[in-house]
Design a protein around this motif. Structure first.
Motif, PDB file in Angstrom:
ATOM      1  N   PRO A  23       0.779  -1.243   0.000  1.00  0.00           N
ATOM      2  CA  PRO A  23       0.000   0.000   0.000  1.00  0.00           C
ATOM      3  C   PRO A  23       0.811   1.294   0.000  1.00  0.00           C
ATOM      4  N   ILE A  24       2.088   1.225   0.252  1.00  0.00           N
ATOM      5  CA  ILE A  24       2.895   2.435   0.231  1.00  0.00           C
ATOM      6  C   ILE A  24       3.083   2.922  -1.212  1.00  0.00           C
ATOM      7  N   ILE A  25       2.860   2.018  -2.179  1.00  0.00           N
ATOM      8  CA  ILE A  25       2.936   2.367  -3.600  1.00  0.00           C
ATOM      9  C   ILE A  25       1.530   2.758  -4.067  1.00  0.00           C
ATOM     10  N   PRO A  26       1.347   3.992  -4.522  1.00  0.00           N
ATOM     11  CA  PRO A  26       0.016   4.435  -4.958  1.00  0.00           C
ATOM     12  C   PRO A  26      -0.337   3.866  -6.341  1.00  0.00           C
ATOM     13  N   SER A  27      -1.102   2.810  -6.360  1.00  0.00           N
ATOM     14  CA  SER A  27      -1.442   2.108  -7.600  1.00  0.00           C
ATOM     15  C   SER A  27      -2.018   3.033  -8.663  1.00  0.00           C
ATOM     16  N   VAL A  28      -2.992   3.813  -8.271  1.00  0.00           N
ATOM     17  CA  VAL A  28      -3.679   4.682  -9.227  1.00  0.00           C
ATOM     18  C   VAL A  28      -2.722   5.684  -9.853  1.00  0.00           C
ATOM     19  N   VAL A  29      -1.833   6.230  -9.056  1.00  0.00           N
ATOM     20  CA  VAL A  29      -0.881   7.215  -9.576  1.00  0.00           C
ATOM     21  C   VAL A  29      -0.009   6.585 -10.662  1.00  0.00           C
ATOM     22  N   GLY A 130      -9.457  -7.880  14.270  1.00  0.00           N
ATOM     23  CA  GLY A 130      -8.236  -8.060  13.486  1.00  0.00           C
ATOM     24  C   GLY A 130      -8.456  -8.971  12.290  1.00  0.00           C
ATOM     25  N   VAL A 131      -9.203 -10.051  12.484  1.00  0.00           N
ATOM     26  CA  VAL A 131      -9.528 -10.950  11.376  1.00  0.00           C
ATOM     27  C   VAL A 131     -10.361 -10.207  10.333  1.00  0.00           C
ATOM     28  N   GLY A 132     -11.285  -9.393  10.797  1.00  0.00           N
ATOM     29  CA  GLY A 132     -12.100  -8.590   9.882  1.00  0.00           C
ATOM     30  C   GLY A 132     -11.253  -7.635   9.064  1.00  0.00           C
ATOM     31  N   SER A 133     -10.241  -7.045   9.696  1.00  0.00           N
ATOM     32  CA  SER A 133      -9.374  -6.120   8.963  1.00  0.00           C
ATOM     33  C   SER A 133      -8.566  -6.862   7.902  1.00  0.00           C
ATOM     34  N   LEU A 134      -8.139  -8.064   8.210  1.00  0.00           N
ATOM     35  CA  LEU A 134      -7.395  -8.871   7.253  1.00  0.00           C
ATOM     36  C   LEU A 134      -8.278  -9.258   6.066  1.00  0.00           C
ATOM     37  N   ILE A 135      -9.497  -9.660   6.347  1.00  0.00           N
ATOM     38  CA  ILE A 135     -10.438 -10.007   5.279  1.00  0.00           C
ATOM     39  C   ILE A 135     -10.762  -8.759   4.447  1.00  0.00           C
ATOM     40  N   GLY A 136     -10.923  -7.623   5.116  1.00  0.00           N
ATOM     41  CA  GLY A 136     -11.168  -6.369   4.397  1.00  0.00           C
ATOM     42  C   GLY A 136     -10.017  -6.012   3.475  1.00  0.00           C
ATOM     43  N   PHE A 137      -8.780  -6.186   3.950  1.00  0.00           N
ATOM     44  CA  PHE A 137      -7.606  -5.884   3.126  1.00  0.00           C
ATOM     45  C   PHE A 137      -7.540  -6.803   1.911  1.00  0.00           C
ATOM     46  N   LEU A 138      -7.755  -8.093   2.127  1.00  0.00           N
ATOM     47  CA  LEU A 138      -7.697  -9.040   1.011  1.00  0.00           C
ATOM     48  C   LEU A 138      -8.809  -8.771  -0.004  1.00  0.00           C
ATOM     49  N   SER A 140     -10.245  -5.884  -0.510  1.00  0.00           N
ATOM     50  CA  SER A 140      -9.855  -4.633  -1.161  1.00  0.00           C
ATOM     51  C   SER A 140      -8.821  -4.886  -2.246  1.00  0.00           C
ATOM     52  N   SER A 141      -7.859  -5.752  -1.982  1.00  0.00           N
ATOM     53  CA  SER A 141      -6.821  -6.060  -2.971  1.00  0.00           C
ATOM     54  C   SER A 141      -7.409  -6.721  -4.207  1.00  0.00           C
ATOM     55  N   VAL A 142      -8.341  -7.627  -4.011  1.00  0.00           N
ATOM     56  CA  VAL A 142      -8.983  -8.290  -5.148  1.00  0.00           C
ATOM     57  C   VAL A 142      -9.766  -7.270  -5.981  1.00  0.00           C
ATOM     58  N   VAL A 143     -10.511  -6.394  -5.297  1.00  0.00           N
ATOM     59  CA  VAL A 143     -11.277  -5.367  -6.011  1.00  0.00           C
ATOM     60  C   VAL A 143     -10.333  -4.440  -6.770  1.00  0.00           C
ATOM     61  N   LYS A 144      -9.220  -4.044  -6.137  1.00  0.00           N
ATOM     62  CA  LYS A 144      -8.251  -3.175  -6.818  1.00  0.00           C
ATOM     63  C   LYS A 144      -7.711  -3.838  -8.078  1.00  0.00           C
ATOM     64  N   ILE A 145      -7.366  -5.101  -7.986  1.00  0.00           N
ATOM     65  CA  ILE A 145      -6.840  -5.814  -9.159  1.00  0.00           C
ATOM     66  C   ILE A 145      -7.878  -5.825 -10.286  1.00  0.00           C
ATOM     67  N   ILE A 146      -9.128  -6.107  -9.945  1.00  0.00           N
ATOM     68  CA  ILE A 146     -10.184  -6.138 -10.959  1.00  0.00           C
ATOM     69  C   ILE A 146     -10.337  -4.770 -11.618  1.00  0.00           C
ATOM     70  N   VAL A 147     -10.375  -3.704 -10.804  1.00  0.00           N
ATOM     71  CA  VAL A 147     -10.542  -2.359 -11.364  1.00  0.00           C
ATOM     72  C   VAL A 147      -9.320  -1.968 -12.200  1.00  0.00           C
ATOM     73  N   LEU A 148      -8.116  -2.285 -11.732  1.00  0.00           N
ATOM     74  CA  LEU A 148      -6.914  -1.962 -12.508  1.00  0.00           C
ATOM     75  C   LEU A 148      -6.889  -2.719 -13.839  1.00  0.00           C
ATOM     76  N   VAL A 149      -7.335  -3.965 -13.831  1.00  0.00           N
ATOM     77  CA  VAL A 149      -7.400  -4.729 -15.081  1.00  0.00           C
ATOM     78  C   VAL A 149      -8.389  -4.073 -16.046  1.00  0.00           C
ATOM     79  N   ILE A 150      -9.534  -3.655 -15.529  1.00  0.00           N
ATOM     80  CA  ILE A 150     -10.514  -2.976 -16.380  1.00  0.00           C
ATOM     81  C   ILE A 150      -9.939  -1.669 -16.922  1.00  0.00           C
TER      82      ILE A 150
END
Length: 159
Positions: A23-29, A130-138, A140-150
Motif C-alpha cells: 500500500p505504500i505504492i500508490p497504484s492509481v498514480v 483483526g480478522v475482519g481487517s485482514l479479510i477487508g484488506f484481502l 480490497s486487494s482483489v477489487v483493486k486488481i479487478i478495477v486496474l485490469v478494467i
C-alpha cells in the motif's frame, strides 16, 4: 525510442499492480502515470476526453472501494472505528517492520492493538476485529486488481 516508451509504460502498469499488495505504492498514480508516459512518447490523440472521464470514474471507484472494503471487514466482525484506524496504521507500517509478512500481519495487529487500547474490548473481540481487517484488506486487494485490469483494458481499447 519507441521501445523505451513501451518499457516505461509497462513498468508503470506493473508497479501499479504491485501497489495493490504494497500500500505504500500508490497504484492509481502509477496507472495514470503510464497513460501520461504513453502520451508523451507516442501521442495523446488516442486518449480522448471520453478515455479520461472513464479513467477518472474508475479512480473514484477504486478509492471508494478501497476504503469501504477495509471498514466493512472490521465492522462486520464487530470492530469499531478504532479498529479501522488501527488496521490502516498497521497496513502502512507493517511492511516496514516485518518485511513481506507485514502486509498481512500489520493490519491484523494494528486493529487488535487499537481495539484493546481505545475501546478496551476483550481479547476475543479484538482478535475478531483483526480478522475482519485482514479479510477487508484481502477483499480490497482483489477489487483493486479487478478495477486496474478494467482500466488497463480500457487503455488498450483506446490505444
Amino acid at each position: 525510442m519507441e521501445i523505451i516508451g513501451w518499457i516505461l509504460v509497462v513498468l508503470c502498469f506493473v508497479v501499479a499492480f504491485v501497489g495493490t499488495f504494497y500500500p505504500i505504492i500508490p497504484s492509481v498514480v502509477f496507472m495514470l502515470l503510464g497513460y501520461i508516459v504513453y502520451g508523451l512518447f507516442f501521442s495523446f490523440t488516442e486518449l480522448t476526453w471520453l478515455f479520461w472521464v472513464i479513467q477518472i470514474l474508475f479512480v473514484v471507484l477504486l478509492f471508494g472501494a478501497d476504503m469501504a472494503a477495509n471498514a466493512f471487514g472490521v465492522k462486520k466482525f464487530g470492530g469499531t472505528k478504532a479498529g479501522v484506524w488501527g488496521s490502516t496504521i498497521g497496513l502502512l507500517f507493517g511492511p516496514f517492520v516485518i518485511p513481506v509478512a507485514g502486509i498481512l500481519i500489520g493490519p491484523f495487529i494494528g486493529a487488535v492493538i487499537a481495539e484493546l487500547i481505545v475501546t478496551r474490548l476483550g481479547i476475543k473481540q479484538a482478535i475478531k476485529s483483526g480478522v475482519g481487517s485482514l479479510i477487508g484488506f484481502l477483499t480490497s486487494s482483489v477489487v483493486k486488481i479487478i478495477v486496474l485490469v478494467i482500466m488497463l483494458i480500457v487503455f488498450v481499447f483506446f490505444v
